[in-house]
Design a protein around this motif. Structure first.
Motif, PDB file in Angstrom:
ATOM      1  N   ALA A 119      12.908  52.327 -45.425  1.00 15.95           N
ATOM      2  CA  ALA A 119      13.611  51.064 -45.187  1.00 15.95           C
ATOM      3  C   ALA A 119      12.834  49.882 -45.756  1.00 15.95           C
ATOM      4  O   ALA A 119      13.416  48.962 -46.347  1.00 15.95           O
ATOM      5  CB  ALA A 119      13.838  50.872 -43.689  1.00 15.95           C
ATOM      6  N   ILE A 120      11.514  49.910 -45.599  1.00 17.63           N
ATOM      7  CA  ILE A 120      10.683  48.821 -46.124  1.00 17.63           C
ATOM      8  C   ILE A 120      10.743  48.799 -47.649  1.00 17.63           C
ATOM      9  O   ILE A 120      10.859  47.735 -48.270  1.00 17.63           O
ATOM     10  CB  ILE A 120       9.238  48.971 -45.620  1.00 17.63           C
ATOM     11  CG1 ILE A 120       9.189  48.686 -44.114  1.00 17.63           C
ATOM     12  CG2 ILE A 120       8.298  48.029 -46.370  1.00 17.63           C
ATOM     13  CD1 ILE A 120       7.863  49.008 -43.473  1.00 17.63           C
ATOM     14  N   ASP A 121      10.686  49.975 -48.271  1.00 20.44           N
ATOM     15  CA  ASP A 121      10.803  50.047 -49.732  1.00 20.44           C
ATOM     16  C   ASP A 121      12.145  49.490 -50.192  1.00 20.44           C
ATOM     17  O   ASP A 121      12.225  48.751 -51.182  1.00 20.44           O
ATOM     18  CB  ASP A 121      10.660  51.496 -50.207  1.00 20.44           C
ATOM     19  CG  ASP A 121       9.232  52.012 -50.090  1.00 20.44           C
ATOM     20  OD1 ASP A 121       8.310  51.186 -49.955  1.00 20.44           O
ATOM     21  OD2 ASP A 121       9.051  53.249 -50.128  1.00 20.44           O
ATOM     22  N   LEU A 122      13.207  49.839 -49.467  1.00 20.15           N
ATOM     23  CA  LEU A 122      14.545  49.379 -49.843  1.00 20.15           C
ATOM     24  C   LEU A 122      14.672  47.873 -49.648  1.00 20.15           C
ATOM     25  O   LEU A 122      15.206  47.162 -50.507  1.00 20.15           O
ATOM     26  CB  LEU A 122      15.593  50.110 -49.001  1.00 20.15           C
ATOM     27  CG  LEU A 122      17.045  50.001 -49.470  1.00 20.15           C
ATOM     28  CD1 LEU A 122      17.225  50.688 -50.818  1.00 20.15           C
ATOM     29  CD2 LEU A 122      17.984  50.630 -48.441  1.00 20.15           C
ATOM     30  N   LEU A 123      14.164  47.397 -48.530  1.00 21.94           N
ATOM     31  CA  LEU A 123      14.276  45.975 -48.216  1.00 21.94           C
ATOM     32  C   LEU A 123      13.467  45.120 -49.184  1.00 21.94           C
ATOM     33  O   LEU A 123      13.881  44.019 -49.555  1.00 21.94           O
ATOM     34  CB  LEU A 123      13.806  45.738 -46.781  1.00 21.94           C
ATOM     35  CG  LEU A 123      14.035  44.360 -46.162  1.00 21.94           C
ATOM     36  CD1 LEU A 123      15.498  43.966 -46.247  1.00 21.94           C
ATOM     37  CD2 LEU A 123      13.577  44.351 -44.715  1.00 21.94           C
ATOM     38  N   SER A 124      12.337  45.645 -49.633  1.00 17.47           N
ATOM     39  CA  SER A 124      11.469  44.859 -50.511  1.00 17.47           C
ATOM     40  C   SER A 124      11.805  45.027 -51.990  1.00 17.47           C
ATOM     41  O   SER A 124      11.371  44.215 -52.808  1.00 17.47           O
ATOM     42  CB  SER A 124      10.002  45.242 -50.279  1.00 17.47           C
ATOM     43  OG  SER A 124       9.792  46.620 -50.549  1.00 17.47           O
ATOM     44  N   GLY A 125      12.592  46.065 -52.332  1.00 17.22           N
ATOM     45  CA  GLY A 125      12.866  46.280 -53.748  1.00 17.22           C
ATOM     46  C   GLY A 125      14.290  46.628 -54.102  1.00 17.22           C
ATOM     47  O   GLY A 125      14.597  46.870 -55.272  1.00 17.22           O
ATOM     48  N   GLY A 126      15.179  46.659 -53.116  1.00 19.20           N
ATOM     49  CA  GLY A 126      16.545  47.096 -53.389  1.00 19.20           C
ATOM     50  C   GLY A 126      17.600  46.023 -53.242  1.00 19.20           C
ATOM     51  O   GLY A 126      18.793  46.324 -53.134  1.00 19.20           O
ATOM     52  N   GLN A 127      17.185  44.756 -53.245  1.00 23.68           N
ATOM     53  CA  GLN A 127      18.155  43.674 -53.075  1.00 23.68           C
ATOM     54  C   GLN A 127      19.215  43.719 -54.169  1.00 23.68           C
ATOM     55  O   GLN A 127      18.913  43.840 -55.348  1.00 23.68           O
ATOM     56  CB  GLN A 127      17.436  42.315 -53.105  1.00 23.68           C
ATOM     57  CG  GLN A 127      16.513  42.071 -51.925  1.00 23.68           C
ATOM     58  CD  GLN A 127      17.269  41.886 -50.618  1.00 23.68           C
ATOM     59  OE1 GLN A 127      18.465  41.633 -50.609  1.00 23.68           O
ATOM     60  NE2 GLN A 127      16.570  42.023 -49.506  1.00 23.68           N
ATOM     61  N   GLY A 128      20.464  43.628 -53.758  1.00 25.15           N
ATOM     62  CA  GLY A 128      21.572  43.604 -54.700  1.00 25.15           C
ATOM     63  C   GLY A 128      22.049  44.968 -55.149  1.00 25.15           C
ATOM     64  O   GLY A 128      23.036  45.060 -55.887  1.00 25.15           O
ATOM     65  N   LEU A 129      21.386  46.040 -54.696  1.00 24.52           N
ATOM     66  CA  LEU A 129      21.757  47.376 -55.164  1.00 24.52           C
ATOM     67  C   LEU A 129      22.183  48.308 -54.032  1.00 24.52           C
ATOM     68  O   LEU A 129      22.427  49.487 -54.272  1.00 24.52           O
ATOM     69  CB  LEU A 129      20.594  48.003 -55.941  1.00 24.52           C
ATOM     70  CG  LEU A 129      20.208  47.280 -57.237  1.00 24.52           C
ATOM     71  CD1 LEU A 129      19.000  47.947 -57.871  1.00 24.52           C
ATOM     72  CD2 LEU A 129      21.381  47.259 -58.216  1.00 24.52           C
ATOM     73  N   VAL A 130      22.252  47.797 -52.823  1.00 23.37           N
ATOM     74  CA  VAL A 130      22.775  48.589 -51.710  1.00 23.37           C
ATOM     75  C   VAL A 130      24.275  48.351 -51.638  1.00 23.37           C
ATOM     76  O   VAL A 130      24.735  47.210 -51.644  1.00 23.37           O
ATOM     77  CB  VAL A 130      22.102  48.212 -50.378  1.00 23.37           C
ATOM     78  CG1 VAL A 130      22.767  48.943 -49.211  1.00 23.37           C
ATOM     79  CG2 VAL A 130      20.615  48.549 -50.426  1.00 23.37           C
ATOM     80  N   ARG A 131      25.033  49.428 -51.595  1.00 19.97           N
ATOM     81  CA  ARG A 131      26.493  49.326 -51.593  1.00 19.97           C
ATOM     82  C   ARG A 131      27.075  50.137 -50.439  1.00 19.97           C
ATOM     83  O   ARG A 131      26.488  51.124 -49.999  1.00 19.97           O
ATOM     84  CB  ARG A 131      27.077  49.899 -52.888  1.00 19.97           C
ATOM     85  CG  ARG A 131      26.397  49.431 -54.159  1.00 19.97           C
ATOM     86  CD  ARG A 131      27.169  48.323 -54.818  1.00 19.97           C
ATOM     87  NE  ARG A 131      26.670  48.079 -56.150  1.00 19.97           N
ATOM     88  CZ  ARG A 131      25.776  47.146 -56.466  1.00 19.97           C
ATOM     89  NH1 ARG A 131      25.271  46.378 -55.519  1.00 19.97           N
ATOM     90  NH2 ARG A 131      25.378  46.969 -57.709  1.00 19.97           N
ATOM     91  N   GLN A 132      28.255  49.715 -50.013  1.00 21.00           N
ATOM     92  CA  GLN A 132      29.053  50.561 -49.138  1.00 21.00           C
ATOM     93  C   GLN A 132      30.159  51.168 -49.984  1.00 21.00           C
ATOM     94  O   GLN A 132      30.714  50.508 -50.870  1.00 21.00           O
ATOM     95  CB  GLN A 132      29.671  49.769 -47.986  1.00 21.00           C
ATOM     96  CG  GLN A 132      30.464  50.659 -47.026  1.00 21.00           C
ATOM     97  CD  GLN A 132      30.966  49.930 -45.794  1.00 21.00           C
ATOM     98  OE1 GLN A 132      30.689  48.744 -45.606  1.00 21.00           O
ATOM     99  NE2 GLN A 132      31.704  50.622 -44.952  1.00 21.00           N
ATOM    100  N   CYS A 133      30.459  52.426 -49.740  1.00 19.52           N
ATOM    101  CA  CYS A 133      31.546  53.088 -50.457  1.00 19.52           C
ATOM    102  C   CYS A 133      32.804  52.230 -50.370  1.00 19.52           C
ATOM    103  O   CYS A 133      33.134  51.685 -49.312  1.00 19.52           O
ATOM    104  CB  CYS A 133      31.793  54.467 -49.849  1.00 19.52           C
ATOM    105  SG  CYS A 133      33.133  55.385 -50.643  1.00 19.52           S
TER     106      CYS A 133
END
Length: 212
Positions: free
Chosen positions: A143-157
């Protein structure tokens, strides 16, 4: 690429461990289904997802009452779902979610170590806590990796009947579906049916207007 194990009842389409855990809640025949109903379900997912190796799973079973493990896991999952929802909407993640992740970090006593396994080198946390490790640490790290490096790339189907999330790692970042074999193909089939029905309707209208 979205993948799932053919014989598994769990879905691994998230491209992120923490999102795969969020996705242990899914829709089935119009109803929301929780795949983590018991401690056995939880440890099975931990092992199958690679979140914990077998020895850590066995240690967790011995040290933690099942109801405690499930309660803590579901509390974290609810926070991770909130994080995924906010990231997918382009919103700032709520401070209380970050604080929950920080609380898990504060509980941790131990060190990271490289371990060579069948799949190559992996990072593994070794606990120095006599009371047992925080068995959710890999989910927190994800979650920390995603929060710190995944901005704009998390999607809901994009399916109206799906609640799954994923981290979009495609080259053009235009992934729309949890998986093409499921929601993607259903959408294509529905669009094909809609176009065919509209075409048939136009033909019927023309036939009615054509004089005999």
């Amino acid at each position: 690429m979205a993948t799932s194990k053919a014989s598994s009842r769990f879905l691994f389409y998230g491209n992120s461990l923490c999102l795969d855990f969020v996705n242990t809640e899914r829709m089935r025949e119009g109803a929301r289904v929780d795949l983590i109903e018991s401690a056995d379900d939880l440890w099975e997912w931990m092992l199958e997802s690679g979140a914990l190796p077998l020895d850590a799973v066995e240690s967790g079973k011995r040290q933690l009452p099942g109801e405690v493990a499930v309660r803590e896991a579901k509390e974290l999952r609810a926070a991770l779902r909130g994080m995924a929802r906010q990231m997918a909407a382009g919103e700032t993640v709520a401070p209380e979610i970050a604080e929950m992740l920080n609380a898990h970090l504060r509980r941790r006593r131990g060190y990271q170590q490289l371990t060579l396994g069948e799949g190559g080198w992996t990072r593994r946390f070794h606990s120095e806590d006599a009371q047992g490790m925080d068995f959710l640490f890999t989910l927190v790290d994800s979650a920390i990796d995603l929060l710190s490096g995944g901005q704009g790339l998390v999607r809901q189907c994009e399916s109206n009947h799906c609640i799954l999330y994923f981290f979009d790692t495609t080259k053009n970042h235009r992934r729309r579906w949890c998986c093409m074999e499921g929601c993607g193909n259903r959408h294509k089939a529905a669009e094909h049916y809609r176009r065919r029905k509209a075409k048939d309707s136009r033909h019927e209208t023309l036939d009615e207007k054509t004089p005999l």
